[in-house]
Write an enzyme that holds these catalytic residues in place. Structure first.
Site, PDB file in Angstrom:
ATOM      1  N   PHE B 247       6.818   1.885   2.030  1.00 16.89           N
ATOM      2  CA  PHE B 247       7.068   3.155   1.336  1.00 16.89           C
ATOM      3  C   PHE B 247       8.547   3.350   1.040  1.00 16.89           C
ATOM      4  O   PHE B 247       9.046   4.469   1.050  1.00 16.89           O
ATOM      5  CB  PHE B 247       6.481   4.323   2.131  1.00 16.89           C
ATOM      6  N   ILE B 475       3.471  -5.764   0.378  1.00 21.37           N
ATOM      7  CA  ILE B 475       3.635  -4.863   1.527  1.00 21.37           C
ATOM      8  C   ILE B 475       2.365  -4.057   1.778  1.00 21.37           C
ATOM      9  O   ILE B 475       2.396  -2.994   2.378  1.00 21.37           O
ATOM     10  CB  ILE B 475       4.854  -3.943   1.330  1.00 21.37           C
ATOM     11  N   GLY B 476       1.257  -4.615   1.297  1.00 19.22           N
ATOM     12  CA  GLY B 476      -0.020  -3.935   1.460  1.00 19.22           C
ATOM     13  C   GLY B 476      -0.538  -3.387   0.144  1.00 19.22           C
ATOM     14  O   GLY B 476      -1.623  -2.820   0.073  1.00 19.22           O
ATOM     15  N   GLY B 518       7.780  -4.310  -8.783  1.00 20.45           N
ATOM     16  CA  GLY B 518       7.382  -5.632  -8.304  1.00 20.45           C
ATOM     17  C   GLY B 518       6.511  -6.389  -9.277  1.00 20.45           C
ATOM     18  O   GLY B 518       6.902  -7.443  -9.792  1.00 20.45           O
ATOM     19  N   ARG B 594      -1.533  -1.331 -18.906  1.00 22.82           N
ATOM     20  CA  ARG B 594      -2.785  -2.010 -18.534  1.00 22.82           C
ATOM     21  C   ARG B 594      -2.893  -2.111 -17.014  1.00 22.82           C
ATOM     22  O   ARG B 594      -1.913  -2.421 -16.337  1.00 22.82           O
ATOM     23  CB  ARG B 594      -2.811  -3.403 -19.148  1.00 22.82           C
ATOM     24  N   ASN B 597      -5.491  -4.732 -11.753  1.00 21.74           N
ATOM     25  CA  ASN B 597      -6.635  -4.841 -10.846  1.00 21.74           C
ATOM     26  C   ASN B 597      -7.078  -3.416 -10.480  1.00 21.74           C
ATOM     27  O   ASN B 597      -6.392  -2.719  -9.741  1.00 21.74           O
ATOM     28  CB  ASN B 597      -6.225  -5.619  -9.584  1.00 21.74           C
ATOM     29  N   GLN B 604      -3.495   2.294  -4.858  1.00 18.10           N
ATOM     30  CA  GLN B 604      -2.106   2.756  -4.948  1.00 18.10           C
ATOM     31  C   GLN B 604      -2.032   4.204  -5.407  1.00 18.10           C
ATOM     32  O   GLN B 604      -1.266   5.007  -4.873  1.00 18.10           O
ATOM     33  CB  GLN B 604      -1.326   1.892  -5.950  1.00 18.10           C
ATOM     34  N   GLY B 668       4.570  -0.367 -13.711  1.00 19.07           N
ATOM     35  CA  GLY B 668       4.383  -0.220 -12.264  1.00 19.07           C
ATOM     36  C   GLY B 668       3.540   0.989 -11.914  1.00 19.07           C
ATOM     37  O   GLY B 668       3.490   1.959 -12.662  1.00 19.07           O
ATOM     38  N   GLU B 671       4.454   4.236  -7.346  1.00 16.69           N
ATOM     39  CA  GLU B 671       5.045   5.510  -6.976  1.00 16.69           C
ATOM     40  C   GLU B 671       4.523   6.719  -7.737  1.00 16.69           C
ATOM     41  O   GLU B 671       4.570   7.843  -7.231  1.00 16.69           O
ATOM     42  CB  GLU B 671       6.576   5.417  -7.106  1.00 16.69           C
TER      43      GLU B 671
END
Ligand SMILES: Cc1cc2nc3c(=O)[nH]c(=O)nc-3n(C[C@H](O)[C@H](O)[C@H](O)COP(=O)(O)OP(=O)(O)OC[C@H]3O[C@@H](n4cnc5c(N)ncnc54)[C@H](O)[C@@H]3O)c2cc1C
Ligand code: SF4
Lengths: 331, 705
Positions: B247, B475-476, B518, B594, B597, B604, B668, B671
């Site tokens: 986080f 990181i998960g 990322g 897009r 997954n 997320q 991304g 967040e």
């Protein structure tokens, strides 16, 4: 590493003898509170006497209609017990309002009553705390106060007792059965926990080495029509900001013939609101009447900026709880 | 070796992208086979077992260490050594004062590392730490962020944005405006509490330092620690195959990583393990500093904004500056000809704040989106409609055209799905038993961030398989899974044919798993390398051939304003007797490009919504003015949302492809879910009760009557 001797007690009397003889020995119940304290350094016993396996794990009915709860009945089993749910719903609801499923599975009846305060300074050994280390001072005065007491606090300690179960037991006039080196004695709930006074290190009236073996619940109409409500900072897994355990009996006219009100989150012990009870006896239950009665009880409250909310919160919650009981709603 | 820079073309096929491929590491994780930072079975060259480190921290907020008496600790069985500022290895560079630990006697905050105990077991290390006697000389300190705390203007704010901006004459325009909002909003200390605490196992063999770390960026850790330790980067290897959450708190190396590295260098050949305690995390691993945003809005009677001011003040540490960019999102959200944003920081004797999920956007959008709700009320407009009326044609900040701004569609789609139209206009209009009921909305935004410098390597293996390597981390979030999908589509093979190697600083450069950058940055590099690989080796490569390519800048950041947007809708219930708040429904609809997954993306976004809900209702670190430390320093007293707080939760997204941002068409998503959520909850509690709470968290006492 600190050396620690672990004994698994064979019977209650030898457990009592072991602990009574050694000021650095402690009883170990489910361990959900004590083991945390060992890790935090809040307490450093040299001997643990595990009483959690003693065969004191039955709930049995007493000849007078009451109930006897062995100390090793786990919180989750007690909450689910049919007789408890029928005759003392406040007890089942208080238990279910506390901690988490996993902790309740592990926690014992006696351990729950003897759990220690959640005051953040009590749990932080780098800060002064009269309860943890008598004479060092009280960090909560002038510090973090959201969970502090508004009734019965002292200059030595302003914290609250965290147990939900204890509040319910106070409301139904339970008796705690205690075994000491000199034999058994019976302590009414109202005398079990104490106000801090100048000895905040002493949560209860138990002497070192006295073992809780059982809790007895007397039957009453007020206990049958009883419930527990808890206000908290999140929907579960949080200690009470304030809580109300209440029971009610009405006469044929609908007037109060018996009422029990105990508050959690407001004092160093479950706070039996006797002034409010007296105000209500013989009267009709209405929101106004209960609010006024609660306010009479709260006249003695001492608050600061961080705790001021507790007065209206417990007053409102008491009004809601009793009017709900009067309407026959059980929740 | 420097790899050629390649700027990829958009992906032609997306066979795997868009499918809910199962997590590649799911089975290891749920069966307990995944080894986290202190679980790696590391031994020294001659089989030496690891030593255990324990941190000793200061108990004064400012002052100096007069003496460290380790006699009692060293006498304790199992304790091997105690390092303090007189005995720890000297660093080659101490300019980063957060990381330059044990170099001097100064104490700059309570909870600072003042000694490290090494012992044969974690129990003896812990007991040894309790036995170290640190004599401290206390000095007066200021550790509470107050309205009158002295502040200054930083040179820039986190993320490299300008400190202040000014367009037109906002003050004059505000004075003229017919409909106005002038209010101050605050957010408290918030602490990232990943499940896995900050932890590492370090081994120094005299030449090489190997660190099994719990980090969001093996390369950044290596790049930061190596020069400070006086080592070449190649002498440091950082591995982070599994990370139990971050986080943001593991985005930059923090003092514990330096502590374990220094400790390891005193015992060559012997591994050293360190796990930070939960309590220590509240001082040593970053947190979101408290913010105070003074927002002023001036609008025409029809709700169109004429002027906007957002003056944000936040807390920083005397040790190292961190300026939460709380007013930055106000620069892009709404059209207004006159606008100003400023940032000021108060430098206090407190631990160093750092990244926490959506730094800047999270507190900034909380303030702004509550202010916009207040404006809608004053203008007599529906809050969705007010936002629609203030949609800017171009990015108000840069003047660039939008890449893909679909906020209005998010608002409309969300409103429909939520049943927004049925909402009473008036606040305090709905009672259901013991509860006031209300609904609220807020917008969210997060910039598309792309990190330069990423490099990927592709090698063909036997049987049509490919090895893909980049020093990225999972990181998960599911990065391991989505990068596999991206590589598969970039190479035109099934995901099962990809062997992805990551989370090791010896691999080609991967940037930090932070800023929601990322997948964007690593993915672009993987596509670049795959396309170059095909150009170099064709469709039927011999086993063993390989291509390494550095990612050129694909994203059109200079020509277009690239941002994600979303709309969050919330139903809140406020208890009429106690003021307790419950949130039965929370819905977020996002435009994020897009979705690579759907399974991991949903997780997320839901996680962001939950964290935003948690910040709205619960999270607050309470710093004691006398001692300067956060006393709510465990998860029983620092509340985060429990299961019962999270009820009906839904995240959806627009069907989107953003070819301006990445060759995958994605942006991304890590967040944006937290952004705006707290404002939606706050606005719903206002609608329920008519009580406007401007200070987070929305605890029961604020609504009590
Ligand atoms: C995160 C968390 C949240 C919680 N939330 C709540 C909550 O909301 N409400 C609530 O009420 N509780 C809550 N609890 C506390 C929980 O109810 C107590 O930890 C539990 O009831 C203690 O029981 P135990 O058997 O595990 O006691 P132990 O930890 O074994 O013992 C506690 C104390 O009692 C003494 N003791 C144990 N048994 C006996 C005995 N028979 N006679 C005399 N002394 C004895 C021990 O020496 C020790 O001092 C929470 C706990 C945690 C960790
Ligand atoms: S309130 Fe009681 S428990 Fe808390 S610090 Fe003061 S003395 Fe200790």
């Amino acid at each position: 590493m600190k050396e620690l001797t672990y004994h698994r007690a064979d019977d209650a009397a030898s457990a009592v003898a072991l602990v009574a003889a050694d000021p650095d020995a402690r009883f170990l119940g489910g361990g959900t509170n004590l083991v945390d304290h060992l890790k935090l350094g809040v307490t450093s016993p040299t001997t643990l006497v595990d009483v959690s396996r003693l065969p004191l794990d039955e709930v049995s009915e007493l000849p007078d209609g009451g109930l006897r709860i062995g100390t090793n009945v786990r919180n989750s089993d007690l909450a689910a017990h049919r007789a408890v749910r029928r005759g003392w719903p406040v007890v089942a609801r208080a238990l279910l309002a506390g901690a988490s499923g996993q902790i309740r599975n592990q926690a014992t009846t006696g351990g729950n009553l003897l759990q220690r305060t959640r005051c953040v300074y009590f749990q932080d050994v780098t800060t002064p705390c009269n309860k943890r280390e008598p004479g060092t001072g009280c960090s909560a005065i002038g510090g973090y106060g959201r969970y502090n007491a508004v009734l019965g606090a002292s200059e030595a300690c302003v914290t609250t007792h965290p147990s939900d179960l204890a509040v319910a037991l106070a409301a139904v006039d339970a008796t705690v059965v205690v075994l000491g080196p000199d034999g058994e004695r019976r302590v009414p709930m109202s005398d079990f926990h104490r106000l801090p006074g100048d000895r905040p290190e002493q949560d209860t009236t138990l002497a070192h080495g006295e073992l809780v073996t059982a809790v007895e619940l007397p039957a009453s109409a007020a206990a049958r029509r009883s419930t527990y409500r808890k206000a908290r900072d999140r929907a579960s897994y949080a200690f009470a900001l304030v809580s109300v355990a209440a029971g009610l009996e009405l006469d044929d006219d609908g007037r109060v013939s018996d009422v029990r009100i105990a508050w959690g989150g407001v004092a160093h012990k479950p706070w039996r609101a006797e002034v409010a009870e007296a105000e209500l006896r013989g009267r009709f239950v209405s929101e106004e009447a209960v609010r006024a009665a609660a306010e009479a009880e709260l006249a003695a409250a001492v608050t600061d900026e961080q705790t001021a909310y507790k007065v209206p919160m417990v007053r409102n919650l008491t009004a809601l709880t009793l009017t709900g009981l009067a309407e026959g709603a059980t929740r | 070796m420097t790899a050629n820079e390649v700027t990829p073309d958009p992906l032609r096929s997306t066979a795997s992208i868009g499918t809910s491929l199962l997590r590649r590491d799911g089975v290891e994780k749920v069966t307990g086979d995944a080894t986290y930072a202190v679980e790696h079975p590391v031994t020294g060259p001659a089989g030496e077992p690891p030593l255990h480190a324990w941190l000793v921290t200061s108990t004064v907020a400012r002052g100096r260490v007069a003496a460290v008496d380790a006699t009692a600790a060293l006498a304790h069985p199992g304790v091997v050594s105690v390092l303090d500022h007189t005995s720890a290895p000297r660093l080659a560079d101490t300019s980063d004062a957060e990381l330059a630990i044990l170099q001097a006697d100064a104490i700059a905050f309570r909870g600072q590392i003042v000694a490290v105990v090494l012992a044969e077991t974690s129990e003896s290390a812990r007991e040894g730490a309790a036995l170290v006697h640190v004599e401290q000389e206390a000095e007066p300190h200021a550790s509470i962020f107050e309205e009158d705390s002295p502040t200054y203007a930083p040179e820039q704010v986190n993320g490299g944005s300008e400190t202040d901006t000014l367009d037109g004459e906002p003050d004059e325009a505000l004075a003229r405006a017919l409909v106005t909002v002038d209010a101050t909003y605050t957010t408290p200390h918030e602490h990232n509490n990943p499940m896995e605490p900050h932890a590492a196992t370090a081994l120094w063999d005299g030449e090489q330092l190997t660190l099994h770390d719990s980090t969001q960026g093996p390369r950044p850790v290596r790049g930061t620690l190596a020069p400070m330790l006086g080592l070449e980067e190649e002498q440091v290897r950082v591995l982070a195959p599994y990370v139990g959450g971050g986080f943001g708190s593991k985005g930059l190396p923090h003092a514990p990583e330096m502590a374990v590295a220094l400790a390891a260098m005193t015992v060559p050949g012997q591994p050293v393990r360190l796990a930070v305690t939960r309590q220590q995390m509240f001082a040593l691993t970053g947190y979101r500093p408290p913010t105070r945003s003074h927002v002023r809005l001036g609008a025409h009677p029809d709700g169109r904004l004429e002027a906007l001011r957002d003056d944000a003040v936040t807390q920083s540490s005397r040790v190292k500056e961190f300026a939460e960019q709380a007013a930055v999102p106000a620069r892009v959200m709404y059209a207004a000809p006159h606008r100003a944003t400023t940032h000021r920081v108060a430098e206090l004797d407190v631990p160093v704040p750092s990244w926490m999920r959506a730094p800047g956007e999270m507190p900034g959008m909380y303030a702004q989106e509550v202010a916009v709700d207040e404006l809608a009320l004053h203008a007599g407009l529906d809050p969705v409609e007010l936002r629609v009326r203030n949609e800017p044609d171009v990015d108000p900040d840069t003047g660039n055209p939008w890449g893909n701004r679909r906020l209005v569609e998010c608002l409309r789609r969300g409103a429909e799905r939520f049943g927004w139209a049925d909402r009473p206009t008036e606040a305090r209009a709905t009672v259901d038993g013991e509860w006031w009921v209300g609904t609220g909305v807020a917008a969210s935004t997060y910039p598309m961030l792309w990190m330069p410098g990423n490099v990927a390597r592709i090698r063909s293996l036997d049987g049509g398989r490919y090895a893909v390597a980049i020093a990225a981390t999972d990181i998960g979030t599911g990065a391991r899974t989505v990068l596999t999908q991206i590589a598969a589509d970039a190479l035109g093979c099934p995901p099962e044919a990809i062997d992805l190697d990551m989370a090791d600083s010896d691999l080609p450069f991967g940037s930090v798993a932070g800023g929601s950058s990322g997948t964007t940055s690593w993915g672009t590099a993987i596509v670049a390398a795959a396309q170059q690989f095909r150009a170099d080796h064709g469709e039927h490569p011999d086993p063993g051939v390989e291509t390494t390519a550095a990612s050129g800048q694909y994203a059109d950041m200079d020509g277009h304003a690239l941002h994600s947007f979303g709309a969050v809708f919330c139903e809140a219930r406020v208890h009429r007797y106690t003021g307790e708040v419950r949130v039965p429904r929370l819905l977020g609809v996002y435009s994020v490009g897009r979705v690579v997954n759907p399974r991991t993306a949903r997780s997320q976004l839901l996680g962001g919504l939950v964290m935003g809900l948690s910040a709205a209702l619960h999270e607050e670190g309470w710093r004691d003015p006398r001692t300067g430390h956060v006393v709510t320093q465990d998860l029983a007293t620092y509340h985060v949302a429990a299961h019962a707080d999270v009820q009906q939760l839904e995240a959806g997204w627009l069907d989107d492809v953003d070819e301006l941002s990445t060759p995958m068409g994605s942006r991304g998503i890590g967040e944006i879910g937290i952004v705006g959520t707290a404002a939606a909850v706050a606005n719903a509690t206002y609608h329920a009760t008519g009580v406007r709470v401007r200070d987070l968290p929305l605890t029961a006492d604020r609504f009590l009557e």
